[in-house]
Each structure stands twice: as structure tokens, then as C-alpha cells.
Enzyme design. Structure first.
Site, PDB file in Angstrom:
ATOM      1  N   ASN A 271       7.294  -3.941  -3.143  1.00 41.23           N
ATOM      2  CA  ASN A 271       6.623  -5.225  -2.925  1.00 41.23           C
ATOM      3  C   ASN A 271       6.003  -5.712  -4.229  1.00 41.23           C
ATOM      4  O   ASN A 271       6.091  -5.051  -5.255  1.00 41.23           O
ATOM      5  CB  ASN A 271       5.592  -5.101  -1.796  1.00 41.23           C
ATOM      6  CG  ASN A 271       4.540  -4.075  -2.144  1.00 41.23           C
ATOM      7  OD1 ASN A 271       3.757  -4.260  -3.071  1.00 41.23           O
ATOM      8  ND2 ASN A 271       4.539  -2.957  -1.434  1.00 41.23           N
TER       9      ASN A 271
ATOM     10  N   ASP B 278       5.770  -0.387   5.059  1.00 42.51           N
ATOM     11  CA  ASP B 278       5.654   0.075   6.447  1.00 42.51           C
ATOM     12  C   ASP B 278       6.893   0.845   6.899  1.00 42.51           C
ATOM     13  O   ASP B 278       6.836   1.616   7.837  1.00 42.51           O
ATOM     14  CB  ASP B 278       5.428  -1.131   7.370  1.00 42.51           C
ATOM     15  CG  ASP B 278       4.014  -1.668   7.205  1.00 42.51           C
ATOM     16  OD1 ASP B 278       3.081  -0.855   7.120  1.00 42.51           O
ATOM     17  OD2 ASP B 278       3.846  -2.906   7.131  1.00 42.51           O
TER      18      ASP B 278
ATOM     19  N   LYS C 260      24.940   6.435  -5.373  1.00 51.10           N
ATOM     20  CA  LYS C 260      24.822   4.976  -5.326  1.00 51.10           C
ATOM     21  C   LYS C 260      25.774   4.412  -4.264  1.00 51.10           C
ATOM     22  O   LYS C 260      26.954   4.804  -4.218  1.00 51.10           O
ATOM     23  CB  LYS C 260      25.189   4.414  -6.703  1.00 51.10           C
ATOM     24  CG  LYS C 260      24.995   2.941  -6.826  1.00 51.10           C
ATOM     25  CD  LYS C 260      25.357   2.465  -8.222  1.00 51.10           C
ATOM     26  CE  LYS C 260      25.434   0.955  -8.225  1.00 51.10           C
ATOM     27  NZ  LYS C 260      26.094   0.448  -9.410  1.00 51.10           N
TER      28      LYS C 260
ATOM     29  N   PHE D 281      -7.688  -3.195   3.075  1.00 50.73           N
ATOM     30  CA  PHE D 281      -7.371  -4.562   2.667  1.00 50.73           C
ATOM     31  C   PHE D 281      -6.404  -5.120   3.701  1.00 50.73           C
ATOM     32  O   PHE D 281      -5.658  -4.361   4.318  1.00 50.73           O
ATOM     33  CB  PHE D 281      -6.691  -4.572   1.290  1.00 50.73           C
ATOM     34  CG  PHE D 281      -7.660  -4.753   0.152  1.00 50.73           C
ATOM     35  CD1 PHE D 281      -8.497  -3.720  -0.224  1.00 50.73           C
ATOM     36  CD2 PHE D 281      -7.734  -5.956  -0.539  1.00 50.73           C
ATOM     37  CE1 PHE D 281      -9.398  -3.874  -1.262  1.00 50.73           C
ATOM     38  CE2 PHE D 281      -8.622  -6.130  -1.579  1.00 50.73           C
ATOM     39  CZ  PHE D 281      -9.456  -5.095  -1.945  1.00 50.73           C
TER      40      PHE D 281
ATOM     41  N   LYS E 192      -7.220  -5.566  12.647  1.00 42.22           N
ATOM     42  CA  LYS E 192      -6.839  -4.328  11.920  1.00 42.22           C
ATOM     43  C   LYS E 192      -8.040  -3.413  11.765  1.00 42.22           C
ATOM     44  O   LYS E 192      -7.950  -2.205  11.938  1.00 42.22           O
ATOM     45  CB  LYS E 192      -6.321  -4.684  10.517  1.00 42.22           C
ATOM     46  CG  LYS E 192      -4.837  -4.811  10.436  1.00 42.22           C
ATOM     47  CD  LYS E 192      -4.342  -5.117   9.031  1.00 42.22           C
ATOM     48  CE  LYS E 192      -2.957  -5.737   9.140  1.00 42.22           C
ATOM     49  NZ  LYS E 192      -2.524  -6.470   7.980  1.00 42.22           N
TER      50      LYS E 192
ATOM     51  N   LYS F   1      -7.928   0.318  13.370  1.00 44.11           N
ATOM     52  CA  LYS F   1      -7.827   1.453  12.442  1.00 44.11           C
ATOM     53  C   LYS F   1      -9.181   2.091  12.136  1.00 44.11           C
ATOM     54  O   LYS F   1      -9.293   2.943  11.263  1.00 44.11           O
ATOM     55  CB  LYS F   1      -7.130   0.997  11.155  1.00 44.11           C
ATOM     56  CG  LYS F   1      -5.688   0.595  11.438  1.00 44.11           C
ATOM     57  CD  LYS F   1      -4.996  -0.056  10.257  1.00 44.11           C
ATOM     58  CE  LYS F   1      -3.744  -0.777  10.707  1.00 44.11           C
ATOM     59  NZ  LYS F   1      -2.618   0.115  10.936  1.00 44.11           N
TER      60      LYS F   1
HETATM   61  O1  PMT Z   1      -1.992  -5.324  -6.587  1.00 41.45           O
HETATM   62  P1  PMT Z   1      -2.281  -6.793  -6.805  1.00 41.45           P
HETATM   63  O2  PMT Z   1      -1.128  -7.526  -7.443  1.00 41.45           O
HETATM   64  O3  PMT Z   1      -3.573  -7.010  -7.534  1.00 41.45           O
HETATM   65  O4  PMT Z   1      -2.464  -7.481  -5.383  1.00 41.45           O
HETATM   66  C1  PMT Z   1      -3.514  -7.120  -4.557  1.00 41.45           C
HETATM   67  C2  PMT Z   1      -3.092  -7.011  -3.080  1.00 41.45           C
HETATM   68  C3  PMT Z   1      -2.657  -8.386  -2.583  1.00 41.45           C
HETATM   69  C4  PMT Z   1      -1.950  -6.000  -2.932  1.00 41.45           C
HETATM   70  C5  PMT Z   1      -4.360  -6.473  -2.318  1.00 41.45           C
HETATM   71  O5  PMT Z   1      -5.391  -7.410  -2.462  1.00 41.45           O
HETATM   72  C6  PMT Z   1      -4.043  -6.268  -0.826  1.00 41.45           C
HETATM   73  O6  PMT Z   1      -4.107  -7.153  -0.010  1.00 41.45           O
HETATM   74  N1  PMT Z   1      -3.701  -4.997  -0.459  1.00 41.45           N
HETATM   75  C7  PMT Z   1      -3.270  -4.578   0.881  1.00 41.45           C
HETATM   76  C8  PMT Z   1      -1.853  -4.945   1.070  1.00 41.45           C
HETATM   77  C9  PMT Z   1      -1.308  -4.472   2.430  1.00 41.45           C
HETATM   78  O7  PMT Z   1      -0.486  -3.603   2.454  1.00 41.45           O
HETATM   79  O8  PMT Z   1      -1.856  -5.028   3.449  1.00 41.45           O
HETATM   80  P2  PMT Z   1      -1.507  -4.635   5.003  1.00 41.45           P
HETATM   81  O9  PMT Z   1      -2.186  -5.682   5.787  1.00 41.45           O
HETATM   82  O10 PMT Z   1      -0.019  -4.476   5.140  1.00 41.45           O
HETATM   83  O11 PMT Z   1      -2.172  -3.214   5.204  1.00 41.45           O
HETATM   84  C10 PMT Z   1      -3.486  -3.050   5.710  1.00 41.45           C
HETATM   85  C11 PMT Z   1      -4.122  -1.810   5.148  1.00 41.45           C
HETATM   86  O12 PMT Z   1      -3.409  -0.665   5.579  1.00 41.45           O
HETATM   87  C12 PMT Z   1      -4.162  -1.737   3.651  1.00 41.45           C
HETATM   88  O13 PMT Z   1      -5.420  -1.224   3.243  1.00 41.45           O
HETATM   89  C13 PMT Z   1      -3.044  -0.761   3.297  1.00 41.45           C
HETATM   90  O14 PMT Z   1      -3.330  -0.021   2.100  1.00 41.45           O
HETATM   91  C14 PMT Z   1      -3.022   0.150   4.519  1.00 41.45           C
HETATM   92  N2  PMT Z   1      -1.716   0.715   4.881  1.00 41.45           N
HETATM   93  C15 PMT Z   1      -0.671  -0.092   5.191  1.00 41.45           C
HETATM   94  C16 PMT Z   1       0.523   0.451   5.601  1.00 41.45           C
HETATM   95  C17 PMT Z   1       0.647   1.854   5.695  1.00 41.45           C
HETATM   96  N3  PMT Z   1       1.785   2.412   6.076  1.00 41.45           N
HETATM   97  N4  PMT Z   1      -0.400   2.634   5.396  1.00 41.45           N
HETATM   98  C18 PMT Z   1      -1.576   2.094   4.985  1.00 41.45           C
HETATM   99  O15 PMT Z   1      -2.544   2.827   4.702  1.00 41.45           O
END
Ligand code: PMT
Length: 411
Positions: A214, A284, A294, A330, A344, A348
Site C-alpha cells: 500500500n 488485510d 515467477k 489508526f 473500530k 478492537k
Molecule cells: O505512512 P504515511 O504515508 O505517513 O501515512 C500514514 C497513514 C495514512 C498510513 C496512517 O496515518 C494510518 O492511517 N494508518 C493506519 C492505516 C490502516 O491500516 O488503517 P485500517 O483502518 O486498515 O486499520 C486500523 C488499525 O488496525 C490500524 O492501527 C492498523 O495498524 C491495524 N491493523 C490493520 C490490519 C491488520 N491486519 N492488523 C492491524 O493491526
């Protein structure tokens, strides 16, 4: 010019330059200090002027450069006293063996050394010299004396030296010097805490040359790690692949590639931490099949189907096992920011969630700025308008600090 977020903003900084080859690098330091909003006054020794000229520094700093012992300031005040009175911090860069020896032994025979004696503000020495000189008994003994007397000393870096040798003695990078100067001004209100930060993207391999990833650059997570360390916390940064320089050299950095590796690293270290901040953008899903070779394109092939399976939800798992640790997530959202993020947080079991609208241009993924809404367990949402990621990181850490205080009171 927009001023960077910095503790140096509005401060009066004295930059002392002594006679070493690294003196030319000090020009960049002065430029960066002015960019951060500091008013810089340069003091040069006679030997420094063998390497660089006062004109360069006068032009960059916008202030007269002092290089003579008996100069009057502001009409009638004696120069070294006048400058000592207005200074907030002083940095000597490069600091030669000679200046280190003089100040360690109380010699005050030029403007710079008399100023050092006349001031009570923090003074940072940034040594740079040949490896054998640095390791000599005389220099090490004088460094010891300076430390005992409360001066701040940076360790020189290791690399190729101007004298043609390789070893310890290089001037630290300008970024490292600035960070140390910021450090000196920053209140250590997170001292005693150990904070785990995750940052950047994960990568899930399709075959040995292709992957699912991503747009996370790591900037937001690195800013949080840097500011947390600046505020006195011990920091462990678990990061996916990024193009960024390490935020500081006193942060433990663990590099991972896949979501699975991130999970392993997080589970290994979270127990030692009081706060976990999950800024990373974790994939995810990952490819179900492990393609060791490949994938070849067939002549008549228009479509390639990939079968994906779910990755571990690291933050969800932490929510179940975190006990009284503070867990901050986040949320990268494109619509119904607060509703989706709060949902969320509840699912969580987070203490805080930082929601950002990743569809908005100029913020979020990859950019130097962000705009966030900080939501707590009660659903209270505080909007933080667009700012640099460093400023956003500082606001997030303020919110974490408040929670830590509250938890300590409840115990
Ligand atoms: O890195 P930059 O370019 O500075 O950009 C910052 C950012 C946009 C990446 C950051 O500000 C941000 O939003 N990070 C979270 C991105 C994300 O994966 O969001 P989510 O809504 O999909 O996930 C929610 C939370 O679950 C996040 O804290 C993530 O770390 C966590 N997660 C998600 C999926 C997973 N399988 N395990 C997790 O722990």
C-alpha cells in the site's frame, strides 16, 4: 517561508565555529536553524576563518558574525556578555581538540571561549577530528571534564575522514545535530515509559518479484517514534519497508516485511511497553498460494485470478491481551470518518483511535502533513486541523500522556 514545527522556533541560538575541515558543513546547520525559526548568531574563531568566511554565515543567518575579541554590541555592551545574555542555547560545531582542551581547562582567550565562560545556557559540543586525535588520552580526558561540568557532548560519527583515513571522528549529520538541539529544549514528560510504534506498509508476496502492498510511506509512524523519544520515552519502532532515514539513532528499529512478521515482532515486544501505537498500514489479505517461481504469463491469458486469505488482525489480538497497556490505533477512512473509526475502537478494544481521511488530497498517505480526529473510549472526538506530521504526532502524544496520567491515578 513556512516555519517547521520545532522547539527551536523563536530561540536565540549561538553557533560557535572552530578551525576544522567540517566547518563548511556548519553553513547548512545555520540554514536549517533559521528554517526552524531560530535567530542565529555566529561566532567564529581565528582558525575557523582559515576554512570558511564570515560573509557566508552573515548572509545565511542575517546577523553580523562575531570574530574579534574586543567587539562592542548594541552600541555599548561588550560583545561576549551581550550575546551570552540573549542566548537560549549554544552549539560549537565543529568542536576541535583545541577548543575542547581550552574550555575543559578554563582558558578564555578569544571571543568564543570567553562567551562560553560567561553564559549559563546549555552548550552542545559537536566534535570532529582525526580518529587518533579523538581517541587520544588528552582529548578523552578533556571530554570527561566537559561532561562532568554539565556540557552536552555528541559522539562523532564513523566513516571516511578528510585526512584520508576511515574511522571515528566524522561530524554527525546535520539532522542528528538538529535533533540533539531540539532534545535539549524538550521537556521529558514521557520519561519512564516504553512505547512501541508500528509504521509503514506491509508487503505480501505474490511470487518472488511481485507483491501486494500500500501507499504508506512510514512518515506518520516515524514522526510519532521521533517525538516520543524526544519527550524521553524509550521507543521500539517496528517498521515495514520505507525510503526514510531512521528517525533517530537512539530508537530500537525492527524491520519487517509481511503482516505475519509484524505480528511476531509486536507480540515479542508489546509486554515490555506501556503504550502501543499502531500507525502501520497492514495488508488485510495475503496470497493463499506460495509461488516460489515467477508466475509466467500465458500467450492467450487475459485474466489472472489470485486467491487471497485473511491476515492476522494484530491490533484486534492486542486488544484482547493488552491488560492495562494503552493501545492506540489508526483508522484510514474514506467516508463516515468518526463513525467508522469509533466502531473500530469499540470492536478492537482500543483506548484511542486516530482517524484520518485518506481520500483527502495533501494529507494521509505519503504526504508531509496530516489532519486527524482523535477519538477516545467515550466517543469524544477532537478534530486536529491540517498540520505537519511532527505536530500531529506531538498532539497524539499529548493525548497519550493524559491517558497515562489518568491510569496512574486510578491504580
Ligand atoms: O505512512 P504515511 O504515508 O505517513 O501515512 C500514514 C497513514 C495514512 C498510513 C496512517 O496515518 C494510518 O492511517 N494508518 C493506519 C492505516 C490502516 O491500516 O488503517 P485500517 O483502518 O486498515 O486499520 C486500523 C488499525 O488496525 C490500524 O492501527 C492498523 O495498524 C491495524 N491493523 C490493520 C490490519 C491488520 N491486519 N492488523 C492491524 O493491526
Amino acid at each position: 517561508m513556512e516555519k517547521e514545527f520545532s522547539m527551536l522556533n523563536g530561540k536565540e541560538i549561538i553557533v560557535g565555529i572552530t578551525g576544522g575541515i567540517a566547518a563548511y558543513k556548519t553553513a547548512e546547520l545555520v540554514r536549517e536553524l533559521t528554517k526552524r525559526g531560530a535567530n542565529v548568531h555566529v561566532v567564529m574563531t581565528k582558525n575557523a576563518m582559515e576554512f570558511v568566511t564570515p560573509l557566508t554565515f552573515q548572509t545565511i543567518s542575517g546577523n553580523p558574525v562575531v570574530h574579534q575579541m574586543f567587539e562592542l554590541f548594541y552600541g555599548s555592551k561588550i560583545g561576549h556578555i551581550a550575546l551570552s545574555d540573549i542566548a537560549d542555547q549554544m552549539v560549537i560545531v565543529p568542536a576541535t581538540a583545541n577548543i575542547i582542551g581550552k574550555i575543559a581547562n578554563g582558558i578564555a582567550d578569544d571571543f568564543l571561549t570567553t562567551m562560553v565562560m560567561a553564559t549559563t545556557v546549555p552548550i552542545l559540543f559537536v566534535p570532529s577530528m582525526n580518529t587518533k586525535m579523538w581517541e587520544s588520552k588528552a582529548v578523552q580526558c578533556n571530554i570527561g571534564k566537559l561532561k562532568e561540568n554539565g556540557f552536552e557532548i555528541m559522539e562523532p560519527g564513523t566513516g571516511d575522514l578528510a585526512c584520508g583515513t576511515h574511522g571515528k571522528g566524522r561530524l554527525p549529520t546535520i539532522g542528528e545535530i538538529l535533533e540533539k538541539m531540539e532534545d535539549i529544549f524538550t521537556k521529558k514528560d514521557l520519561k519512564g515509559e516504553r512505547i512501541l510504534v508500528t509504521a509503514g506498509p506491509t508487503m505480501e508476496f505474490i511470487d518472488p518479484v511481485r507483491c501486494i502492498t500500500n501507499r504508506s510511506s512510514g512518515k506518520m509512524g516515524y514522526a510519532i517514534a521521533k517525538l516520543a523519544r524526544r519527550r524521553g520515552a524509550e521507543v521500539i519502532l517496528i517498521t515495514g519497508k520505507t525510503y526514510l532515514e531512521p528517525p533517530r539513532n537512539d530508537i530500537r528499529i525492527i524491520e519487517i516485511t509481511t503482516a505475519y512478521e509484524m505480528r511476531e515482532a509486536v507480540l515479542e515486544h508489546y509486554k515490555d511497553c506501556s503504550v502501543i501505537i499502531k500507525t502501520a498500514a497492514v495488508a488485510d489479505f495475503r496470497c493463499r498460494a506460495e509461488n516460489c517461481q515467477k508466475i509466467k504469463k500465458q500467450e492467450d491469458q487475459d485474466i489472472l485470478l489470485l486467491e487471497l486469505e485473511k491476515n492476522p488482525d494484530i491490533i484486534g489480538e492486542l486488544g484482547r491481551i493488552k491488560e492495562d497497556r494503552i493501545l492506540v490505533g489508526f483508522a484510514a477512512e474514506t467516508e463516515k470518518l468518526v463513525d467508522h473509526a469509533y466502531d473500530k475502537l469499540k470492536r478492537k478494544k482500543l483506548d484511542l483511535i486516530i482517524a484520518n481521511d485518506v481520500s483527502k488530497p495533501g494529507i494521509g498517505f505519503g504526504s508531509d502533513k496530516n489532519e486527524v480526529t482523535i477519538i477516545d473510549k467515550t466517543g469524544y472526538a477532537r478534530h486536529v486541523p491540517e498540520k505537519s506530521k511532527d505536530e500531529i504526532a506531538d498532539v497524539i502524544l499529548d493525548a497519550v500522556k493524559r491517558l497515562l496520567k489518568k491510569k496512574k491515578k486510578e491504580r
